[in-house]
Design a protein around this motif. Structure first.
Motif, PDB file in Angstrom:
ATOM      1  N   TYR A 183      -6.869   6.121   0.816  1.00 56.98           N
ATOM      2  CA  TYR A 183      -6.318   5.545  -0.416  1.00 56.98           C
ATOM      3  C   TYR A 183      -7.310   4.539  -0.990  1.00 56.98           C
ATOM      4  CZ  TYR A 183      -2.705   3.941  -3.656  1.00 56.98           C
ATOM      5  OH  TYR A 183      -1.981   3.637  -4.796  1.00 56.98           O
ATOM      6  N   GLY A 200       0.816  -1.208   0.000  1.00 59.10           N
ATOM      7  CA  GLY A 200       0.000   0.000   0.000  1.00 59.10           C
ATOM      8  C   GLY A 200       0.845   1.251   0.000  1.00 59.10           C
ATOM      9  N   ALA A 246      -1.110   2.904   3.396  1.00 64.77           N
ATOM     10  CA  ALA A 246      -1.289   4.019   2.455  1.00 64.77           C
ATOM     11  C   ALA A 246      -2.223   5.103   2.968  1.00 64.77           C
ATOM     12  CB  ALA A 246      -1.818   3.479   1.127  1.00 64.77           C
ATOM     13  N   ILE A 253      -3.657  -2.549   3.732  1.00 62.81           N
ATOM     14  CA  ILE A 253      -3.356  -1.553   2.703  1.00 62.81           C
ATOM     15  C   ILE A 253      -3.646  -0.155   3.231  1.00 62.81           C
ATOM     16  CG2 ILE A 253      -3.991  -0.678   0.427  1.00 62.81           C
ATOM     17  CD1 ILE A 253      -4.585  -3.601  -0.351  1.00 62.81           C
ATOM     18  N   HIS A 254      -4.774   0.015   3.897  1.00 61.96           N
ATOM     19  CA  HIS A 254      -5.100   1.325   4.450  1.00 61.96           C
ATOM     20  C   HIS A 254      -4.117   1.725   5.543  1.00 61.96           C
ATOM     21  CE1 HIS A 254      -9.375   0.851   2.760  1.00 61.96           C
ATOM     22  NE2 HIS A 254      -8.801   1.848   2.134  1.00 61.96           N
ATOM     23  N   VAL A 259      -9.096   1.425  -2.486  1.00 58.74           N
ATOM     24  CA  VAL A 259      -8.829  -0.014  -2.559  1.00 58.74           C
ATOM     25  C   VAL A 259     -10.028  -0.691  -3.219  1.00 58.74           C
ATOM     26  CG1 VAL A 259      -8.277  -2.119  -1.296  1.00 58.74           C
ATOM     27  CG2 VAL A 259      -7.405   0.084  -0.481  1.00 58.74           C
TER      28      VAL A 259
END
Length: 674
Positions: A229, A166, A225, A221-222, A231
């Motif tokens: 962001y 991410g 990033a 991922i969050h 997804v």
């Protein structure tokens, strides 16, 4: 611009989730095999490949599956881009890719995969190791092998790598991440589906537990990033699985062994709530591969019914949908009806990177059509680990295959013998480069055997390809002589600087009594309505099976006689998705009989004599069709050689193969003629 009124909504700025895009067209994700560096970055080929599609006007590019490191799979370095393999190399090459794509007003999303699981190809499994999966289940490519159950530590390691991914994707300039995938029976999908997941820990049992791997990835991922962001998720609403390795045909009544529609809707809600703001929707798994990778035997827009069901149940979830949506009327109606938020074109953008621009300008007839043959894309990935296209030899070779204009003093007058696809492609490329090609075709129209091959209802794009070539040659001013056969005395060195022999092939003949009554498959395809009620087809390869389906559509009674153990064992489609669907259709279609391990011993006036393992049989036949292969037509080679004119032999005249090799042969020769 002269955009058709009904299509204008396809080119209006919109949003897909939190990403603003200039139009409704996305480039669907296709595995970038052969487009990575050894360190997990993007090769120059990979960068040019995506930039070329951005130049063609697409609004959103989804890269196709790259991988984070999965410690359980040991994917070979360089097989696919991988952010965590060498972050510096990934960042430097990705930044070049995203900046160049953004220059054309397109957005680009990085698709990252957690792993393959039971569907990993044999060449990627270390010697002596078993593939991993959620549970000890059969390996897709060899059911005698049982997969090893993935450990929780391995799962946590993959989730951790998504957190790093991410941050890296955001730093590299990607506009978001699409996770691959609770889709197609890949590793995350195997965890999500009870048929594959037999675990009793926190990653198995309830739907919430089976989705835990995927939901933890979204959170990771969050975490890497930032919460804002974007997804997305590649998602198959339904599996279409009857059993291990057995998929359901369209409209078939069957018991779903994988994810059914009800669970698909429930899972979609849970995944959206977990942070996947957009779903990129299709149907199928590797056990029903002809859904995720639809051959020409599937209907155009085949995923729209699935998307409609999901949209009605979850109207707040933005949907990207692909599935043979190259027809702008069909695409526009899907957007107008609120079924899809973005129309995804995958293989059509391999065939023609300018398809979006051409549709926007009101010239869809100028689009080089995708045939859904999957010979150059999925077939090449499956067998040679490289992404290509059957009808566009420049795909994924954009820079090194650029056509270079010939110096005027070196321009040649080239006689092309034969106006099939090989001859037409050679003429097109030569004309673009500044040579003077002249086609002589003995038939009354261009197209060769593809005219016959395009007669079944599901082969309409084959005929569209012929029409595309005819328009291209006309716009280039190529001289074409129809109904004009070339003879041995026509090779005059004073008139021609070069000869390209694209004379195609001739059918093999059956050496049995009564063979003179048999009709070649190409002639039969052109005369289907005059064959009578009972038709016997000798040969169960690709041509024989497609002819059998086409005849059955017209209510003929069909018997296919094949000497091997099964149909499609020889000369079958390269791609497993095409082969498996055609095989299932032939065996499942009422009115088509199949006799295998059988040989025709004689052809009579109203039947054929067949030797079978059960003994001699007679099969009623108003017409008998031979589909037993072809051999190169090389009868003019010696005359050309004797003339002293330099020459090349291409297409079926060189080696009987398929459309892809005819076009690739022609492109190779014509692009280098000096």
């Amino acid at each position: 611009m002269n955009t058709k009124t009904e299509w204008r909504l396809l080119f209006e700025p919109t949003r897909v989730g939190s990403i603003a895009v200039k139009n409704r067209y996305a480039m669907g994700p296709m595995g970038p095999l052969g487009l990575a560096t050894p360190g997990g970055g993007w090769s120059p080929r990979g960068i040019e490949y995506y930039v070329r599609r951005a130049q063609g006007g697409v609004g959103l590019i989804i890269t196709g599956v790259c991988q984070v490191t999965n410690p359980a799979e040991h994917l070979p370095a360089g097989a696919l881009p991988n952010p965590v393999l060498n972050p510096a190399e990934f960042l430097s090459t990705s930044r070049e890719l995203t900046e160049r794509v953004h220059a054309y007003g397109a957005k680009i999303v990085f698709q990252a995969g957690a792993g393959f699981g039971r569907v990993i190809v044999p060449g990627m499994v270390p010697h002596g190791s078993a593939p991993v999966a959620p549970s000890a289940i059969p390996y897709r490519w060899d059911p005698s092998v049982t997969c090893r159950e993935m450990t929780t530590d391995e799962i946590h390691a993959v989730v951790g790598n998504f957190r790093a991914t991410g941050a890296l994707a955001k730093a590299a300039g990607f506009d978001g991440i699409q996770v691959h995938a609770v889709h197609e029976g890949y590793l995350l999908d195997q965890f999500a589906i009870e048929f594959y997941n037999h675990r009793t820990d926190e990653y198995g049992g309830s739907l919430e537990n089976r989705l835990r791997f995927a939901t933890e990835i979204a959170s990771a991922i969050h975490a890497g990033a930032g919460d804002e962001y974007p997804v997305q998720l590649r998602y198959s609403l339904r599996s279409m699985v009857k059993d291990w390795g057995v998929g359901a045909l369209p409209d078939e009544d069957f018991v779903e062994r994988g994810r059914d529609t009800e669970e698909g809707i429930a899972a979609a809600r849970m995944l959206h709530d977990a942070g996947y703001e957009v779903l990129d929707v299709d149907a199928g798994t590797y056990d029903s591969w002809f859904w995720n990778h639809p051959p020409m035997y599937q209907k155009k827009g085949l995923f729209l019914p699935f998307a409609k069901v999901l949209k009605e149940a979850c109207p707040d979830i933005p949907l990207i949908v692909a599935g043979r949506l190259d027809d702008p009327d069909l695409a526009a109606s899907a957007v107008r009806d609120g079924i899809v938020d973005m129309v995804s074109l995958a293989r059509p953008l391999l065939a023609d990177p300018d398809i979006v621009r051409k549709i926007e300008s009101g010239h869809p007839e100028a689009v080089r059509p995708c045939l859904s043959c999957q010979e150059g894309c999925i077939g090449r990935i499956e067998h040679y680990v490289s992404l290509r296209c059957a009808v566009n030899p420049m795909t994924a070779r954009e820079r090194e295959y650029q056509l270079v204009a010939v110096q005027p003093r070196n321009a040649k007058r080239v006689l092309i013998v034969g106006g099939g696809l090989a001859g037409m492609e050679a003429a097109r490329v030569l004309a673009v480069r500044g040579h003077t090609p002249v086609i002589h075709e003995k038939a009354e129209r261009l197209g060769g055997v593809v005219i016959a091959g395009g007669q079944p209802s599901f082969k309409e794009d084959d005929l569209a390809l012929i029409a595309w070539y005819e328009r291209e040659l006309q716009s280039l001013g190529v001289e074409v002589h129809l109904g004009d056969a070339v003879h041995p005395g026509d090779f005059d060195p004073q008139q021609w600087d070069h000869v390209i022999l694209a004379s195609g092939s001739v059918p093999n003949r059956l050496p049995v009594p009564g063979a003179e009554r048999a009709i070649d498959a190409c002639d039969a395809l052109l005369e289907q309505d005059s064959l009578g009620h009972d038709v016997a087809i000798i040969g169960g390869g690709l041509t024989g099976c497609e002819l059998g389906l086409s005849l059955r559509e017209r209510n003929h009674n069909v018997t296919i006689v094949e000497m091997l153990d099964d149909v499609l064992e020889k000369n079958s489609p390269l791609c497993m998705a095409n082969e498996s669907m055609l095989h299932e259709m032939v065996h499942a279609t009422a009115g088509i009989g199949v006799a295998t391990k059988a040989r025709v011993s004689a052809i009579g006036s109203s039947d054929i004599s067949v030797d079978t393992p059960a003994g001699p049989q007679r099969v009623a036949a108003d017409s008998v069709v031979t589909a037993i292969g072809y051999r190169p037509n090389t009868e003019l080679v010696e005359a050309i050689r004797d003339s002293g004119i330099p020459f090349n032999v291409i297409g079926d005249a060189r080696r009987c193969a398929n459309i892809m090799y005819a076009i690739w042969d022609a492109f190779e020769v014509a692009s280098h003629l000096e």
